[in-house]
Design a protein around this motif. Structure first.
Motif, PDB file in Angstrom:
ATOM      1  N   LEU A 338       6.784 -10.021  -6.589  1.00 41.55           N
ATOM      2  CA  LEU A 338       5.445  -9.433  -6.603  1.00 41.55           C
ATOM      3  C   LEU A 338       4.377 -10.456  -6.994  1.00 41.55           C
ATOM      4  CD1 LEU A 338       3.715  -6.869  -6.306  1.00 41.55           C
ATOM      5  CD2 LEU A 338       4.201  -6.363  -8.718  1.00 41.55           C
ATOM      6  N   GLU A 339       4.765 -11.463  -7.783  1.00 43.81           N
ATOM      7  CA  GLU A 339       3.777 -12.454  -8.212  1.00 43.81           C
ATOM      8  C   GLU A 339       3.231 -13.275  -7.041  1.00 43.81           C
ATOM      9  OE1 GLU A 339       7.768 -14.352  -8.060  1.00 43.81           O
ATOM     10  OE2 GLU A 339       6.946 -12.494  -8.917  1.00 43.81           O
ATOM     11  N   GLY A 340       3.950 -13.300  -5.920  1.00 43.32           N
ATOM     12  CA  GLY A 340       3.489 -14.070  -4.775  1.00 43.32           C
ATOM     13  C   GLY A 340       2.740 -13.260  -3.734  1.00 43.32           C
ATOM     14  N   ILE A 341       2.754 -11.924  -3.875  1.00 41.31           N
ATOM     15  CA  ILE A 341       2.131 -11.068  -2.853  1.00 41.31           C
ATOM     16  C   ILE A 341       1.166 -10.062  -3.473  1.00 41.31           C
ATOM     17  CG2 ILE A 341       4.012 -11.269  -1.187  1.00 41.31           C
ATOM     18  CD1 ILE A 341       5.088  -8.607  -2.260  1.00 41.31           C
ATOM     19  N   TRP A 342       0.770 -10.287  -4.703  1.00 36.39           N
ATOM     20  CA  TRP A 342      -0.096  -9.297  -5.365  1.00 36.39           C
ATOM     21  C   TRP A 342      -1.451  -9.192  -4.676  1.00 36.39           C
ATOM     22  CZ3 TRP A 342      -4.768 -10.865  -7.267  1.00 36.39           C
ATOM     23  CH2 TRP A 342      -4.947 -12.234  -7.456  1.00 36.39           C
ATOM     24  N   ARG A 343      -1.970 -10.310  -4.155  1.00 32.69           N
ATOM     25  CA  ARG A 343      -3.284 -10.256  -3.516  1.00 32.69           C
ATOM     26  C   ARG A 343      -3.238  -9.411  -2.250  1.00 32.69           C
ATOM     27  NH1 ARG A 343      -6.469 -13.574   0.130  1.00 32.69           N
ATOM     28  NH2 ARG A 343      -4.578 -14.705   0.670  1.00 32.69           N
ATOM     29  N   GLU A 344      -2.223  -9.618  -1.417  1.00 28.19           N
ATOM     30  CA  GLU A 344      -2.084  -8.826  -0.197  1.00 28.19           C
ATOM     31  C   GLU A 344      -1.857  -7.353  -0.519  1.00 28.19           C
ATOM     32  OE1 GLU A 344      -0.481 -11.585  -0.832  1.00 28.19           O
ATOM     33  OE2 GLU A 344      -1.244 -13.022   0.658  1.00 28.19           O
ATOM     34  N   THR A 345      -1.125  -7.093  -1.612  1.00 31.85           N
ATOM     35  CA  THR A 345      -0.879  -5.708  -2.011  1.00 31.85           C
ATOM     36  C   THR A 345      -2.178  -5.021  -2.423  1.00 31.85           C
ATOM     37  OG1 THR A 345       1.344  -6.319  -2.780  1.00 31.85           O
ATOM     38  CG2 THR A 345       0.432  -4.233  -3.576  1.00 31.85           C
ATOM     39  N   LEU A 346      -3.019  -5.715  -3.172  1.00 36.94           N
ATOM     40  CA  LEU A 346      -4.305  -5.137  -3.577  1.00 36.94           C
ATOM     41  C   LEU A 346      -5.207  -4.883  -2.375  1.00 36.94           C
ATOM     42  CD1 LEU A 346      -5.206  -7.120  -6.839  1.00 36.94           C
ATOM     43  CD2 LEU A 346      -4.363  -4.771  -6.629  1.00 36.94           C
ATOM     44  N   ILE A 347      -5.165  -5.761  -1.399  1.00 34.74           N
ATOM     45  CA  ILE A 347      -5.989  -5.564  -0.200  1.00 34.74           C
ATOM     46  C   ILE A 347      -5.545  -4.306   0.544  1.00 34.74           C
ATOM     47  CG2 ILE A 347      -6.542  -6.514   2.074  1.00 34.74           C
ATOM     48  CD1 ILE A 347      -6.467  -9.289   0.792  1.00 34.74           C
ATOM     49  N   LEU A 348      -4.231  -4.101   0.678  1.00 34.44           N
ATOM     50  CA  LEU A 348      -3.737  -2.889   1.340  1.00 34.44           C
ATOM     51  C   LEU A 348      -4.127  -1.649   0.545  1.00 34.44           C
ATOM     52  CD1 LEU A 348      -0.159  -3.743   2.702  1.00 34.44           C
ATOM     53  CD2 LEU A 348      -2.281  -3.440   3.974  1.00 34.44           C
ATOM     54  N   CYS A 349      -4.069  -1.736  -0.764  1.00 31.12           N
ATOM     55  CA  CYS A 349      -4.486  -0.594  -1.592  1.00 31.12           C
ATOM     56  C   CYS A 349      -5.969  -0.288  -1.366  1.00 31.12           C
ATOM     57  CB  CYS A 349      -4.222  -0.889  -3.068  1.00 31.12           C
ATOM     58  SG  CYS A 349      -2.478  -0.934  -3.527  1.00 31.12           S
ATOM     59  N   GLY A 350      -6.788  -1.323  -1.276  1.00 30.45           N
ATOM     60  CA  GLY A 350      -8.212  -1.113  -1.037  1.00 30.45           C
ATOM     61  C   GLY A 350      -8.490  -0.486   0.317  1.00 30.45           C
ATOM     62  N   ILE A 351      -7.787  -0.952   1.358  1.00 26.63           N
ATOM     63  CA  ILE A 351      -7.961  -0.369   2.691  1.00 26.63           C
ATOM     64  C   ILE A 351      -7.534   1.090   2.701  1.00 26.63           C
ATOM     65  CG2 ILE A 351      -7.196  -0.493   5.094  1.00 26.63           C
ATOM     66  CD1 ILE A 351      -6.916  -3.508   4.750  1.00 26.63           C
ATOM     67  N   THR A 352      -6.434   1.395   2.014  1.00 25.78           N
ATOM     68  CA  THR A 352      -5.949   2.777   1.940  1.00 25.78           C
ATOM     69  C   THR A 352      -6.964   3.682   1.260  1.00 25.78           C
ATOM     70  OG1 THR A 352      -3.678   1.949   1.800  1.00 25.78           O
ATOM     71  CG2 THR A 352      -4.060   4.239   1.146  1.00 25.78           C
ATOM     72  N   LEU A 353      -7.470   3.238   0.130  1.00 24.33           N
ATOM     73  CA  LEU A 353      -8.450   4.049  -0.602  1.00 24.33           C
ATOM     74  C   LEU A 353      -9.720   4.240   0.227  1.00 24.33           C
ATOM     75  CD1 LEU A 353      -9.195   5.456  -3.258  1.00 24.33           C
ATOM     76  CD2 LEU A 353     -10.056   3.255  -4.091  1.00 24.33           C
ATOM     77  N   PHE A 354     -10.143   3.207   0.927  1.00 23.50           N
ATOM     78  CA  PHE A 354     -11.353   3.290   1.748  1.00 23.50           C
ATOM     79  C   PHE A 354     -11.221   4.366   2.825  1.00 23.50           C
ATOM     80  CE2 PHE A 354     -13.575   1.900   5.622  1.00 23.50           C
ATOM     81  CZ  PHE A 354     -14.884   1.909   5.174  1.00 23.50           C
ATOM     82  N   PHE A 355     -10.138   4.328   3.587  1.00 25.95           N
ATOM     83  CA  PHE A 355      -9.973   5.298   4.673  1.00 25.95           C
ATOM     84  C   PHE A 355      -9.693   6.698   4.148  1.00 25.95           C
ATOM     85  CE2 PHE A 355      -9.216   1.532   7.383  1.00 25.95           C
ATOM     86  CZ  PHE A 355     -10.083   1.851   8.412  1.00 25.95           C
ATOM     87  N   PHE A 356      -9.051   6.810   2.984  1.00 26.26           N
ATOM     88  CA  PHE A 356      -8.799   8.144   2.430  1.00 26.26           C
ATOM     89  C   PHE A 356     -10.110   8.803   2.008  1.00 26.26           C
ATOM     90  CE2 PHE A 356      -7.837  11.029  -1.107  1.00 26.26           C
ATOM     91  CZ  PHE A 356      -6.909  11.860  -0.490  1.00 26.26           C
ATOM     92  N   VAL A 357     -10.980   8.043   1.358  1.00 27.06           N
ATOM     93  CA  VAL A 357     -12.265   8.596   0.928  1.00 27.06           C
ATOM     94  C   VAL A 357     -13.115   8.971   2.133  1.00 27.06           C
ATOM     95  CG1 VAL A 357     -14.420   8.072  -0.278  1.00 27.06           C
ATOM     96  CG2 VAL A 357     -12.239   7.386  -1.278  1.00 27.06           C
ATOM     97  N   ILE A 358     -13.146   8.099   3.149  1.00 26.46           N
ATOM     98  CA  ILE A 358     -13.931   8.398   4.352  1.00 26.46           C
ATOM     99  C   ILE A 358     -13.372   9.629   5.067  1.00 26.46           C
ATOM    100  CG2 ILE A 358     -14.485   7.559   6.658  1.00 26.46           C
ATOM    101  CD1 ILE A 358     -14.916   4.855   5.582  1.00 26.46           C
ATOM    102  N   SER A 359     -12.051   9.742   5.142  1.00 23.95           N
ATOM    103  CA  SER A 359     -11.447  10.901   5.799  1.00 23.95           C
ATOM    104  C   SER A 359     -11.804  12.187   5.057  1.00 23.95           C
ATOM    105  CB  SER A 359      -9.924  10.737   5.857  1.00 23.95           C
ATOM    106  OG  SER A 359      -9.575   9.600   6.600  1.00 23.95           O
ATOM    107  N   LEU A 360     -11.776  12.118   3.734  1.00 19.61           N
ATOM    108  CA  LEU A 360     -12.097  13.301   2.931  1.00 19.61           C
ATOM    109  C   LEU A 360     -13.559  13.691   3.105  1.00 19.61           C
ATOM    110  CD1 LEU A 360     -10.584  15.160   0.973  1.00 19.61           C
ATOM    111  CD2 LEU A 360     -11.468  13.763  -0.905  1.00 19.61           C
ATOM    112  N   LYS A 361     -14.443  12.697   3.169  1.00 21.32           N
ATOM    113  CA  LYS A 361     -15.855  12.981   3.347  1.00 21.32           C
ATOM    114  C   LYS A 361     -16.158  13.470   4.771  1.00 21.32           C
ATOM    115  CE  LYS A 361     -17.297  11.658  -0.750  1.00 21.32           C
ATOM    116  NZ  LYS A 361     -17.936  12.605  -1.705  1.00 21.32           N
ATOM    117  N   SER A 362     -15.386  13.002   5.730  1.00 19.36           N
ATOM    118  CA  SER A 362     -15.650  13.348   7.150  1.00 19.36           C
ATOM    119  C   SER A 362     -15.029  14.682   7.537  1.00 19.36           C
ATOM    120  CB  SER A 362     -15.112  12.259   8.075  1.00 19.36           C
ATOM    121  OG  SER A 362     -15.679  11.007   7.776  1.00 19.36           O
TER     122      SER A 362
END
Length: 368
Positions: A338-362
């Motif tokens: 995990l120490e070598g892929i934490w940045r990519e993991t955070l980016i995927l988490c951010g993309i997930t949260l972004f689309f979930f919030v937009i879907s809920l609002k839409s």
């Protein structure tokens, strides 16, 4: 919670009784992993090669035997004249020809230098370059054995070491890319038509007049496809290990957790498409064309992102498959934690949260 579980069960029953959906969910991943694993590879094996041996001495026979023993070549004939060789090239029967001169071993012993002519069919430039590289490597190995104990002064011999994939197989590159492609297509496409289908069949009106909150509707739509996609992950990894001979170098649990995160990212993207689309056909078209091309072109497993113009490199950063491809390669091939892929993991988490919030609002509680 009982309403939520009942809604999830309803989605499961709908998926399991639809044979076409089951075929897409489980048939397409297995077919793609086999096709990409065996057919779409940059390796060349069993290439037809002919040898014209004018020398017929021990040195030429040693090299011919090494060519025949290699899995890259299939020596059809070891004696052939020039005219027959040219005819074989024109007809496409051979890809490579190796020609030994008449005094090959004599030149090697007395002059410490001898030449071998390698002729390749360059109508396929990449294949010709690969095959000539294989031959050069075999000849270089033989030359190294001859020079053992007879080293020349100031002779520099480069030592090449291939990390993580010493045999230069194609599977370590294609399997992570196929995982990203399959999970993206299946998860996005299946969820993209889910809410649209409810609108077209009229069952969405029943949901809207019920006390069921929009967030629970979205989650209930995503849970069945999440579980079924996890089954796909297990099947792809099993085929990678047992069929393609590609063991997982890293932590299985970490790889499974990262795959789950990517599936959730794809599900939220599919739900967003489903909410915005007006019909199942539109949703399917957007999910196929809008996800297939970016995943193949901008994830990095087919085309190097570094070679692209800067605007396209920036655009690739918003493609979730790019980050998942990096994660899978790091865990499966390099054995990174995990120490070598934490940045990519955070980016995927951010993309997930972004689309979930937009879907809920839409999500509209009133039908137009």
């Amino acid at each position: 919670m009982r309403q939520f579980i009942a809604f999830v069960k309803k989605e499961f029953f709908h998926v399991l009784r639809d044979r076409r959906t089951l075929l897409i969910l489980f048939g397409m991943p297995l077919a793609q992993i086999l096709i990409f694993g065996f057919a779409l590879t940059n390796e060349i094996k069993n290439a037809q090669v002919v040898v014209i041996d004018h020398a017929r001495d021990d040195a030429s026979r040693h090299i011919i035997n090494r060519l025949a023993a290699s899995s890259y070549f299939e020596v059809r004939e070891n004696v052939m004249d020039k005219n027959r060789m040219e005819a074989a090239f024109k007809e496409g029967h051979i890809k490579l020809a190796v020609v030994f001169p008449a005094r090959f071993q004599s030149d090697l012993n007395h002059q410490n230098h001898a030449q071998i002519q390698v002729i390749a069919d360059a109508s396929d430039p990449n294949g010709a370059t690969t095959l000539t590289g294989y031959v050069s490597s075999i000849i270089q190995d033989y030359q190294t054995e001859l020079n053992e104990g007879n080293g020349l002064p100031y002779r520099i011999t480069p030592e090449v070491r291939m990390l993580y994939n010493p045999q230069l197989k194609g599977a370590p590159n294609f399997v992570p890319g196929v995982m990203a492609l399959v999970l993206m297509l299946v998860s996005v496409m299946m969820t993209a038509i889910s809410i649209v289908r409810e609108k077209e069949t009229g069952t969405m009106e029943v949901l809207l007049v019920s006390p069921f909150k929009p967030m629970w509707v979205i989650l209930a739509k995503a849970v069945p496809y999440l579980l079924l996609s996890l089954v796909n992950v297990l099947s792809i990894l099993s085929m990678s290990v047992w069929v393609l001979d590609l063991p997982v170098a890293g932590n299985w649990l970490l790889l499974f957790a990262e795959s789950t995160l990517f599936i959730i990212t794809c599900l939220t993207l599919g739900i967003f498409i489903s909410i915005r689309a007006k019909s199942q056909q539109v949703a399917m078209l957007i999910s196929l064309m809008g996800m297939l091309l970016p995943t193949m072109m901008f994830s990095g497993f087919m085309f190097p992102i570094e070679n692209m113009p800067v605007p396209l490199q920036i655009f690739a950063n918003i493609v979730p498959a790019k980050w998942f491809y990096i994660i899978v390669k790091s865990i499966m091939i390099k054995g990174v934690g995990l120490e070598g892929i934490w940045r990519e993991t955070l980016i995927l988490c951010g993309i997930t949260l972004f689309f979930f919030v937009i879907s809920l609002k839409s999500f509209k509680i009133r039908l137009e």
